[in-house]
Design a protein around this motif. Structure first.
Motif, short mmCIF file in Angstrom:
data_model
loop_
_atom_site.label_atom_id
_atom_site.label_comp_id
_atom_site.label_asym_id
_atom_site.label_seq_id
_atom_site.Cartn_x
_atom_site.Cartn_y
_atom_site.Cartn_z
N VAL A 13 0.84 -1.21 0.00
CA VAL A 13 0.00 0.00 0.00
C VAL A 13 0.87 1.25 0.00
N ALA A 14 1.92 1.24 0.80
CA ALA A 14 2.82 2.40 0.83
C ALA A 14 3.44 2.62 -0.54
N LYS A 15 3.96 1.58 -1.14
CA LYS A 15 4.60 1.68 -2.44
C LYS A 15 3.61 2.15 -3.52
N GLU A 16 2.42 1.59 -3.51
CA GLU A 16 1.39 1.96 -4.48
C GLU A 16 1.03 3.44 -4.41
N ASN A 17 1.14 4.02 -3.22
CA ASN A 17 0.78 5.42 -3.02
C ASN A 17 1.99 6.35 -3.03
N GLY A 18 3.16 5.83 -3.36
CA GLY A 18 4.36 6.66 -3.40
C GLY A 18 4.92 6.96 -2.02
N GLY A 19 4.57 6.14 -1.04
CA GLY A 19 5.03 6.35 0.33
C GLY A 19 6.09 5.35 0.73
N SER A 20 6.29 5.25 2.03
CA SER A 20 7.29 4.34 2.56
C SER A 20 6.86 3.89 3.95
N TRP A 21 7.53 2.92 4.49
CA TRP A 21 7.26 2.45 5.84
C TRP A 21 8.57 1.94 6.43
N GLY A 22 8.58 1.76 7.73
CA GLY A 22 9.77 1.24 8.37
C GLY A 22 9.63 1.18 9.87
N THR A 23 10.76 0.99 10.50
CA THR A 23 10.84 0.91 11.95
C THR A 23 11.78 2.01 12.42
N SER A 24 11.42 2.68 13.50
CA SER A 24 12.26 3.76 14.02
C SER A 24 13.59 3.22 14.51
N GLU A 25 14.55 4.13 14.60
CA GLU A 25 15.83 3.75 15.19
C GLU A 25 15.56 3.32 16.62
N GLY A 26 16.05 2.21 17.00
CA GLY A 26 15.77 1.67 18.33
C GLY A 26 14.58 0.71 18.31
N GLY A 27 13.80 0.74 17.22
CA GLY A 27 12.75 -0.24 17.02
C GLY A 27 11.51 -0.14 17.89
N VAL A 28 11.29 0.99 18.54
CA VAL A 28 10.13 1.09 19.43
C VAL A 28 8.87 1.57 18.69
N GLU A 29 9.01 1.87 17.40
CA GLU A 29 7.90 2.42 16.63
C GLU A 29 7.97 1.90 15.20
N THR A 30 6.80 1.52 14.67
CA THR A 30 6.69 1.18 13.25
C THR A 30 5.85 2.28 12.62
N TRP A 31 6.24 2.71 11.44
CA TRP A 31 5.57 3.85 10.82
C TRP A 31 5.30 3.61 9.34
N CYS A 32 4.35 4.38 8.82
CA CYS A 32 4.07 4.41 7.40
C CYS A 32 3.79 5.86 7.04
N CYS A 33 4.38 6.32 5.96
CA CYS A 33 4.24 7.69 5.50
C CYS A 33 3.67 7.67 4.09
N LEU A 34 2.54 8.37 3.90
CA LEU A 34 1.90 8.45 2.59
C LEU A 34 1.81 9.91 2.18
N PRO A 35 2.18 10.23 0.94
CA PRO A 35 2.02 11.61 0.50
C PRO A 35 0.54 11.98 0.45
N LEU A 36 0.23 13.22 0.77
CA LEU A 36 -1.14 13.68 0.67
C LEU A 36 -1.53 13.73 -0.79
N PRO A 37 -2.82 13.54 -1.11
CA PRO A 37 -3.24 13.60 -2.50
C PRO A 37 -2.74 14.88 -3.16
N GLY A 38 -2.10 14.71 -4.33
CA GLY A 38 -1.58 15.85 -5.07
C GLY A 38 -0.23 16.36 -4.60
N GLN A 39 0.39 15.69 -3.62
CA GLN A 39 1.65 16.18 -3.06
C GLN A 39 2.89 15.46 -3.60
N GLY A 40 2.74 14.25 -4.13
CA GLY A 40 3.92 13.51 -4.60
C GLY A 40 4.64 12.83 -3.46
N GLN A 41 5.88 12.49 -3.72
CA GLN A 41 6.72 11.75 -2.75
C GLN A 41 7.00 12.56 -1.51
N PRO A 42 6.83 11.97 -0.27
CA PRO A 42 7.15 12.70 0.96
C PRO A 42 8.65 12.85 1.17
#
Length: 114
Positions: free
Chosen positions: A85-114
């Protein structure tokens, strides 16, 4: 949590992102519940720098990684879905340094790559 996330998207005028974000929220929360062993998990949804950020913080250091489940496996595809889903929307995902958080970032509609 899904209803809270949907309400947050409505509040921010981002209803068009609801289906994708609901899937991401479900999978990241499920991953944290199944693998962290903690009793406190936080969902954080923010809009910043032209992107929507979904963060799940469980406070337990680990690195989340997609698995390769067999065709008959009943689980193990959640992070693969988040990644797709992240890739399809031009976003990314991962785990924070230290691994205490998992995240996903999606560009807002019309914004392109974050």
């Amino acid at each position: 949590m899904r209803r809270i996330a949907a309400a947050r998207l409505r509040y921010c005028g981002l209803e068009a992102m609801t289906d994708d974000v609901m899937l991401i929220v479900s999978e990241l929360l499920t991953n944290a519940l199944q693998h962290s062993g903690t009793t406190e998990i936080r969902l954080i949804i923010t809009v910043a720098d032209g992107a929507l950020w979904v963060r799940v913080r469980d406070g337990m250091p680990s690195t989340a990684a997609p698995r390769c489940p067999g065709p008959g496996a009943e689980s193990g595809r959640g992070l693969l879905l988040v990644e797709a889903v992240a890739k399809e929307n031009g976003g990314s995902w991962g785990t924070s340094e230290g691994g205490v958080e998992t995240w996903c970032c999606l560009p807002l509609p019309g914004q392109g790559q974050p």
